[in-house]
Write a protein that holds these residues in place. Sequence first.
Motif, PDB file in Angstrom:
ATOM      1  N   SER A 131       0.818  -1.214   0.000  1.00  0.00           N
ATOM      2  CA  SER A 131       0.000   0.000   0.000  1.00  0.00           C
ATOM      3  C   SER A 131       0.856   1.271   0.000  1.00  0.00           C
ATOM      4  O   SER A 131       0.375   2.341  -0.358  1.00  0.00           O
ATOM      5  CB  SER A 131      -0.955  -0.001   1.191  1.00  0.00           C
ATOM      6  N   ASN A 132       2.136   1.167   0.392  1.00  0.00           N
ATOM      7  CA  ASN A 132       2.991   2.364   0.357  1.00  0.00           C
ATOM      8  C   ASN A 132       3.669   2.557  -1.003  1.00  0.00           C
ATOM      9  O   ASN A 132       4.593   3.335  -1.143  1.00  0.00           O
ATOM     10  CB  ASN A 132       4.042   2.338   1.477  1.00  0.00           C
ATOM     11  N   LEU A 133       3.185   1.849  -1.984  1.00  0.00           N
ATOM     12  CA  LEU A 133       3.725   1.937  -3.332  1.00  0.00           C
ATOM     13  C   LEU A 133       2.626   2.436  -4.272  1.00  0.00           C
ATOM     14  O   LEU A 133       1.470   2.047  -4.139  1.00  0.00           O
ATOM     15  CB  LEU A 133       4.162   0.530  -3.761  1.00  0.00           C
ATOM     16  N   THR A 134       3.000   3.324  -5.188  1.00  0.00           N
ATOM     17  CA  THR A 134       2.061   3.728  -6.237  1.00  0.00           C
ATOM     18  C   THR A 134       2.349   2.861  -7.455  1.00  0.00           C
ATOM     19  O   THR A 134       3.483   2.789  -7.911  1.00  0.00           O
ATOM     20  CB  THR A 134       2.268   5.218  -6.600  1.00  0.00           C
ATOM     21  N   LEU A 135       1.322   2.190  -7.944  1.00  0.00           N
ATOM     22  CA  LEU A 135       1.503   1.312  -9.108  1.00  0.00           C
ATOM     23  C   LEU A 135       0.751   1.882 -10.306  1.00  0.00           C
ATOM     24  O   LEU A 135      -0.398   2.295 -10.186  1.00  0.00           O
ATOM     25  CB  LEU A 135       0.963  -0.092  -8.803  1.00  0.00           C
ATOM     26  N   GLU A 136       1.431   1.935 -11.443  1.00  0.00           N
ATOM     27  CA  GLU A 136       0.761   2.332 -12.679  1.00  0.00           C
ATOM     28  C   GLU A 136       0.985   1.224 -13.701  1.00  0.00           C
ATOM     29  O   GLU A 136       2.098   0.745 -13.863  1.00  0.00           O
ATOM     30  CB  GLU A 136       1.352   3.640 -13.192  1.00  0.00           C
ATOM     31  N   VAL A 137      -0.092   0.815 -14.344  1.00  0.00           N
ATOM     32  CA  VAL A 137       0.016  -0.276 -15.305  1.00  0.00           C
ATOM     33  C   VAL A 137      -0.315   0.245 -16.701  1.00  0.00           C
ATOM     34  O   VAL A 137      -1.374   0.830 -16.925  1.00  0.00           O
ATOM     35  CB  VAL A 137      -0.922  -1.437 -14.931  1.00  0.00           C
ATOM     36  N   GLY A 138       0.612   0.027 -17.612  1.00  0.00           N
ATOM     37  CA  GLY A 138       0.402   0.411 -19.002  1.00  0.00           C
ATOM     38  C   GLY A 138      -0.215  -0.749 -19.775  1.00  0.00           C
ATOM     39  O   GLY A 138       0.228  -1.882 -19.650  1.00  0.00           O
ATOM     40  N   ILE A 139      -1.238  -0.443 -20.538  1.00  0.00           N
ATOM     41  CA  ILE A 139      -1.879  -1.470 -21.366  1.00  0.00           C
ATOM     42  C   ILE A 139      -1.789  -1.041 -22.833  1.00  0.00           C
ATOM     43  O   ILE A 139      -2.180   0.077 -23.184  1.00  0.00           O
ATOM     44  CB  ILE A 139      -3.359  -1.653 -20.993  1.00  0.00           C
ATOM     45  N   GLY A 140      -1.290  -1.934 -23.660  1.00  0.00           N
ATOM     46  CA  GLY A 140      -1.162  -1.615 -25.085  1.00  0.00           C
ATOM     47  C   GLY A 140      -2.460  -1.839 -25.827  1.00  0.00           C
ATOM     48  O   GLY A 140      -2.601  -2.782 -26.597  1.00  0.00           O
ATOM     49  N   LEU A 141      -3.411  -0.952 -25.589  1.00  0.00           N
ATOM     50  CA  LEU A 141      -4.696  -1.059 -26.285  1.00  0.00           C
ATOM     51  C   LEU A 141      -4.497  -0.786 -27.780  1.00  0.00           C
ATOM     52  O   LEU A 141      -5.159  -1.390 -28.621  1.00  0.00           O
ATOM     53  CB  LEU A 141      -5.684  -0.054 -25.683  1.00  0.00           C
ATOM     54  N   GLU A 142      -3.622   0.147 -28.089  1.00  0.00           N
ATOM     55  CA  GLU A 142      -3.248   0.581 -29.453  1.00  0.00           C
ATOM     56  C   GLU A 142      -4.341   1.393 -30.143  1.00  0.00           C
ATOM     57  O   GLU A 142      -4.060   2.417 -30.741  1.00  0.00           O
ATOM     58  CB  GLU A 142      -2.812  -0.586 -30.367  1.00  0.00           C
ATOM     59  N   THR A 143      -5.573   0.931 -30.102  1.00  0.00           N
ATOM     60  CA  THR A 143      -6.700   1.675 -30.673  1.00  0.00           C
ATOM     61  C   THR A 143      -7.963   1.187 -29.973  1.00  0.00           C
ATOM     62  O   THR A 143      -8.012   0.049 -29.505  1.00  0.00           O
ATOM     63  CB  THR A 143      -6.830   1.432 -32.194  1.00  0.00           C
ATOM     64  N   ALA A 144      -8.978   2.053 -29.906  1.00  0.00           N
ATOM     65  CA  ALA A 144     -10.245   1.628 -29.310  1.00  0.00           C
ATOM     66  C   ALA A 144     -11.094   0.877 -30.337  1.00  0.00           C
ATOM     67  O   ALA A 144     -12.139   0.326 -30.004  1.00  0.00           O
ATOM     68  CB  ALA A 144     -11.011   2.847 -28.775  1.00  0.00           C
ATOM     69  N   ASN A 145     -10.625   0.840 -31.566  1.00  0.00           N
ATOM     70  CA  ASN A 145     -11.390   0.236 -32.658  1.00  0.00           C
ATOM     71  C   ASN A 145     -11.030  -1.255 -32.791  1.00  0.00           C
ATOM     72  O   ASN A 145      -9.905  -1.602 -33.151  1.00  0.00           O
ATOM     73  CB  ASN A 145     -11.047   1.006 -33.944  1.00  0.00           C
ATOM     74  N   ASP A 146     -12.005  -2.130 -32.489  1.00  0.00           N
ATOM     75  CA  ASP A 146     -11.729  -3.580 -32.510  1.00  0.00           C
ATOM     76  C   ASP A 146     -11.325  -4.078 -33.894  1.00  0.00           C
ATOM     77  O   ASP A 146     -10.506  -4.989 -34.020  1.00  0.00           O
ATOM     78  CB  ASP A 146     -12.958  -4.368 -32.028  1.00  0.00           C
ATOM     79  N   PHE A 147     -11.897  -3.482 -34.929  1.00  0.00           N
ATOM     80  CA  PHE A 147     -11.576  -3.921 -36.292  1.00  0.00           C
ATOM     81  C   PHE A 147     -10.106  -3.623 -36.615  1.00  0.00           C
ATOM     82  O   PHE A 147      -9.364  -4.498 -37.062  1.00  0.00           O
ATOM     83  CB  PHE A 147     -12.495  -3.224 -37.309  1.00  0.00           C
ATOM     84  N   ILE A 148      -9.679  -2.389 -36.332  1.00  0.00           N
ATOM     85  CA  ILE A 148      -8.282  -2.008 -36.622  1.00  0.00           C
ATOM     86  C   ILE A 148      -7.326  -2.836 -35.757  1.00  0.00           C
ATOM     87  O   ILE A 148      -6.301  -3.321 -36.236  1.00  0.00           O
ATOM     88  CB  ILE A 148      -8.073  -0.494 -36.394  1.00  0.00           C
ATOM     89  N   ARG A 149      -7.698  -3.036 -34.466  1.00  0.00           N
ATOM     90  CA  ARG A 149      -6.800  -3.808 -33.583  1.00  0.00           C
ATOM     91  C   ARG A 149      -6.636  -5.237 -34.079  1.00  0.00           C
ATOM     92  O   ARG A 149      -5.567  -5.830 -34.017  1.00  0.00           O
ATOM     93  CB  ARG A 149      -7.288  -3.788 -32.128  1.00  0.00           C
TER      94      ARG A 149
END
Length: 320
Positions: A131-149
């Motif tokens: 709890s004394n740590l700040t965690l940030e997680v990066g997610i490679g969504l790349e695009t919100a468009n399912d077709f392009i992804r």
Amino acid sequence: MANVVRKDINRPVSLWHEKELFNGTENCLTIILRTKGCYWDRCLMCGYLRDADRRVEIENLKNQLDFALSRYDMDFGILKIFTSGSFFDEREIPEKFREYVYENMLNSGFRKLIVESRPEFIKKEKISFPSNLTLEVGIGLETANDFIREYCINKGFKFENYVNAVSVLKEEKAGVKTYLLLKPPFLSEREAIEDMIDSARAIADYTDVVSLNLMNIPSGTYLERLWKWKLYRPPWLWSAVKVLKEIRQIGLEVISDPIAAGKKRGPHNCGKCDESVAESIKNFSLSQNIEEFDGLRCDCIHLWRKVLELEDFSRIPLVR
Ligand SMILES: [Zn+2]
């Protein structure tokens, strides 16, 4: 295969320090760990598996981390650990090693950890952290468009998988960084810009930060083939500037590291202005002030505007 260099599995792939935003700007240590590699390995533009090594076990990971943490005599607040895969994939990063990271980084004075993961590994039981740590997680969504992804990237997950992962992260009080990818193959320059702006709007309620990745071309990839056949050109830096301004105006924090800017294989303009545009992108990433882009001038902006107009019809890059 060219380039057969025996890899040292007790050393990270690379290691450097930089400035990051976190309650102002802070020193950040970035480590690219060598792991067994991303299990997916099917994205059209990914060349990261070259860095992986199937022999890597937990002891090697610990040696890599120990080496990195003792490397610089500086005060760091932020630690970035990238694996070119997923920090929460047990096959790459065993739970015992994650605990080792948390303990050692806190002992060394770090307060924030930034990692990356595909959404399928972001589960409540896996992401628990002190709890004394700040965690940030990066997610490679790349695009919100399912077709392009699916068809232009072959990423293998859907927008709803991303949304579910974000809700787990929020519940655990972890930050969310979303990677968007400017200009996957098969899109015109204008479509690529539009895709980024649409994507930013779609994720505005989910993400804390957007990281805009400007496509560059790793060797040995499918994308490299397209590029060699003159069927692909990396994005213009003018496109990156336009996208960054628009995303900022949506009200999001947005950063971008213009890797390989000005190179043929990286995002580029005409060659004369690349350095100054890339510099303003870096400055903007730290200040979040779109006025950083105000002084940029180069005649190639007219050519870029023509490209936006015509590439929808040509479907192939008109300018290298
Ligand atoms: Zn120019």
